[in-house]
Write a protein that holds these residues in place. Structure first.
Motif, short mmCIF file in Angstrom:
data_model
loop_
_atom_site.label_atom_id
_atom_site.label_comp_id
_atom_site.label_asym_id
_atom_site.label_seq_id
_atom_site.Cartn_x
_atom_site.Cartn_y
_atom_site.Cartn_z
N UNK A 78 0.85 -1.17 0.00
CA UNK A 78 0.00 0.00 0.00
C UNK A 78 0.90 1.23 0.00
N UNK A 79 0.61 2.17 -0.89
CA UNK A 79 1.45 3.35 -1.08
C UNK A 79 0.83 4.57 -0.40
N UNK A 80 1.58 5.67 -0.30
CA UNK A 80 1.02 6.90 0.28
C UNK A 80 -0.28 7.28 -0.41
N UNK A 81 -1.26 7.71 0.38
CA UNK A 81 -2.60 8.00 -0.12
C UNK A 81 -3.58 6.87 0.13
N UNK A 82 -3.05 5.69 0.44
CA UNK A 82 -3.92 4.55 0.75
C UNK A 82 -4.66 4.79 2.06
N UNK A 83 -5.92 4.41 2.11
CA UNK A 83 -6.64 4.58 3.37
C UNK A 83 -8.10 4.23 3.27
N UNK A 213 -5.12 6.88 7.18
CA UNK A 213 -4.16 6.69 6.10
C UNK A 213 -3.06 5.75 6.58
N UNK A 214 -2.75 4.75 5.76
CA UNK A 214 -1.75 3.78 6.18
C UNK A 214 -1.04 3.21 4.95
N UNK A 215 0.16 2.74 5.17
CA UNK A 215 0.98 2.18 4.10
C UNK A 215 1.60 0.87 4.57
N UNK A 216 2.21 0.15 3.63
CA UNK A 216 2.91 -1.07 3.99
C UNK A 216 2.32 -2.30 3.33
N UNK A 217 2.66 -3.46 3.89
CA UNK A 217 2.27 -4.74 3.31
C UNK A 217 1.07 -5.34 4.04
N UNK A 218 -0.04 -5.60 3.35
CA UNK A 218 -1.14 -6.34 3.97
C UNK A 218 -0.76 -7.81 4.11
#
Length: 586
Positions: A78-83, A213-218
């Protein structure tokens, strides 16, 4: 217009007026003062529960969720802007409230690894922290400083009376299905509660919007039976199948079956990938190169205005083919991962094409199909189970089978439209879905009724430990065992159909859909409807039906079968019948 992005407002998606949204200090709250405000409960589980007591959040009702993935399918990030933006209605004056979000896991290879970057409430920055759950009903409150108040177990009390005398605060996350159910008893619960404190208290009755808003690996959740569910890594994306609690491993939410907001999805993903979600596809927009997506991206917009339970949210991304057709006013979607061989995809398609006929067949018993769309997505990860994701049934491992399609499609009425009131009610919807499998085999048999009788008699003859767990009182390690959750309640519904008569049984199912569709149901409510359709309304017959439910749903028997099993069945079935004479119960 090419390249144009669909802008979806929370208010428009929810179809709601938001009287307090964005207001700094509502007049009614100012007049009343905030003296009665408090933190929302951090669980919806009842006191003493051993079935996921850490899940659910109180103090508000979930109305609508806008999911906006910004997802690099190649990197699985998940990249910046994900949420997500969650629209809720306060049921008390709230100083703080919580969500469920497993952002990290001890499963470092397949579990999640995400970071919350910001939280806003009605557009204003809010403070947030992650805390451990506390056992439901803790008199010292959700921040009890005692470590014993935050321990995992499958038993109550934790580890038995000579260990921790308190109930469990969470279900243990077993490393694999070979691990003993008590192997993690007494360990500390992970801090999966996202506690949010808005800049000002939220007044009772106010509708408010929370954006995380969050980033990283699900990733996947390690469950109390040692299996995993959640966001499975696919060849070039992710495959989402989440029962019972794995949705929190890819998005923050109120993770409890009775939390049923409507959903909209606006997923911007790597160019060439397909996002498949609940509901109906609204639009697709393609975009050129950007900093996040040097090769371009595509936004898939799906709308699911109906209530969707927390464990039924679908949002897979990858190399999925996607087609649809309308049959009898219902749009049926079909999606398969293109990594599946052409020969297997052809075999799968032959079964997928049966879904409109299966839906029409099951409507004969349940009443009209409850949604605008239905569908199937077949992914490649070996998740180990299929799931009735609302309007988009998931099949794992690259294959589909007819038996399971009848089962999962039946869930669209039972579990999806009418949802269990808690995890202990899992048997209610799995039993009805198992009944659909029995109906499928009876449909193919020379004699429909004889086939059902034969199926019941085979199950009723079971011995060993088949009857040793009450369907309404399981613990996580056995929640999805075939005997107590599937076959035993499935056989009970055959017997109930014999007791009520096929016509009255179908009328009861349709009344349940009318009365509880879009919401959830308790065991008492379920049984009350069947009581109304009992053809003999004498006090003795009503009492006998209550005994029937107690024996089939609520009683744990000693091992062995025989006398150690329910002693009330139905007319024409093995075992003691229901009526002592036609229309008489003694």
């Amino acid at each position: 217009m090419a390249g144009r992005r669909l802008i979806i407002t929370v208010a428009a998606c929810a179809g709601l007026a938001l009287p307090w949204l964005g207001q700094a200090s509502p007049a009614g709250a100012a007049a009343a003062g905030y003296g009665g405000c408090s933190a929302g409960a951090r669980t919806l589980a009842p006191p003493g529960s051993v079935l996921y007591p850490e899940t659910g959040n109180g103090g508000y009702t979930s109305l609508h969720t806008l999911v906006h993935l910004v997802y690099n399918a190649t990197a699985n990030r998940f990249l910046p802007g994900n949420g997500v933006t969650l629209t809720d209605r306060a049921t008390q004056c709230l100083t703080s409230f919580s969500l469920d979000f497993e952002r990290r896991s001890a499963n470092t290879s397949a579990g999640p690894d995400m970071t919350v970057n910001s939280v806003t409430v009605n557009g204003r920055p809010a403070r947030f922290r992650f805390v451990q759950p506390t056992y439901p009903g803790d008199p010292n409150g959700p921040d009890d400083p005692a470590p014993a108040a935050h321990e995992a177990s499958q038993t109550n009390p934790v580890g038995g009376p000579y260990n921790n005398p308190l109930p469990p605060a969470c279900s243990p996350q077993l490393p694999n299905s070979d691990a003993a159910a008590d192997s993690l008893d007494g360990t500390q619960c992970p801090a999966n509660k996202l506690v949010i404190t808005p800049s000002a208290p939220i007044p009772n009755g106010a509708i408010f919007a929370v954006t995380v808003r969050y980033t990283g690996r699900p990733g996947v959740h390690n469950d109390g039976d040692g299996t995993t569910e959640g966001w499975f890594r696919a060849p070039d994306g992710g495959f989402v199948t989440t029962e019972p609690v794995g949705s929190e491993d890819w998005m923050p939410l109120n993770d409890y079956p009775t939390a049923k907001p409507g959903y909209d999805f606006s997923d911007t993903v790597t160019a060439g990938r397909t996002a498949v979600a609940n509901g109906v596809l609204v639009s697709v927009q393609r975009h050129g190169a950007s900093r996040e997506f040097p090769g371009g991206s595509v936004t898939w917009n799906w709308h699911a205005g109906m209530p969707v339970a927390s464990y039924l949210v679908e949002d897979s991304v990858g190399n999925y083919s996607l087609t649809s057709r309308v049959v009898n006013g219902i749009r049926f979607y079909q999606a398969q991962d293109t990594a599946i061989s052409a020969a297997q995809r052809k075999k799968n398609l032959a079964i997928m094409n049966m879904q409109p006929d299966i839906t029409a067949f099951e409507s004969q018993f349940n009443g009209p199909f409850p949604f605008r769309s239905d569908g199937i997505i077949i992914g490649t990860p070996r998740a180990g189970f299929e799931e009735e994701m609302e309007t988009m049934i998931t099949f794992a491992g690259g294959v589909i089978d007819t038996d399971t399609l009848y089962h999962e499609n039946m869930h669209q009425w039972w579990g999806d439209n009418v949802t269990e009131g808690g995890y202990h009610m899992t048997f209610f919807k799995e039993g009805l879905a198992t009944l659909a499998e029995f109906f499928y085999h009876a449909r193919r048999a020379p004699n429909f009724q004889a086939s059902l009788v034969k199926q019941f008699n085979q199950i009723y003859a079971s011995g060993g430990d088949f009857w040793t767990v009450a369907p309404s009182d399981p613990y996580p390690y056995v929640l999805f065992d075939t005997s107590n959750t599937y076959d035993r309640p499935g056989a009970a519904y055959i017997a109930l159909r014999q007791i009520l008569g096929p016509g009255n049984f179908d009328r009861a199912l349709r009344q349940l859909q009318r009365s509880y569709g879009g919401g959830s149901i308790s065991e008492a409510q379920l049984e009350a409807v069947f009581h109304r359709w009992l053809p003999v309304h004498s006090g003795s017959c009503q009492a006998r039906l209550s005994q029937f439910f107690s024996q089939w749903f609520d009683t744990a028997y000693r091992a062995g079968g025989g006398a150690n099993r329910p002693m009330i069945t139905g007319p024409g079935l093995a075992g003691p019948g229901f009526y002592s004479a036609p229309g008489v119960c003694r």
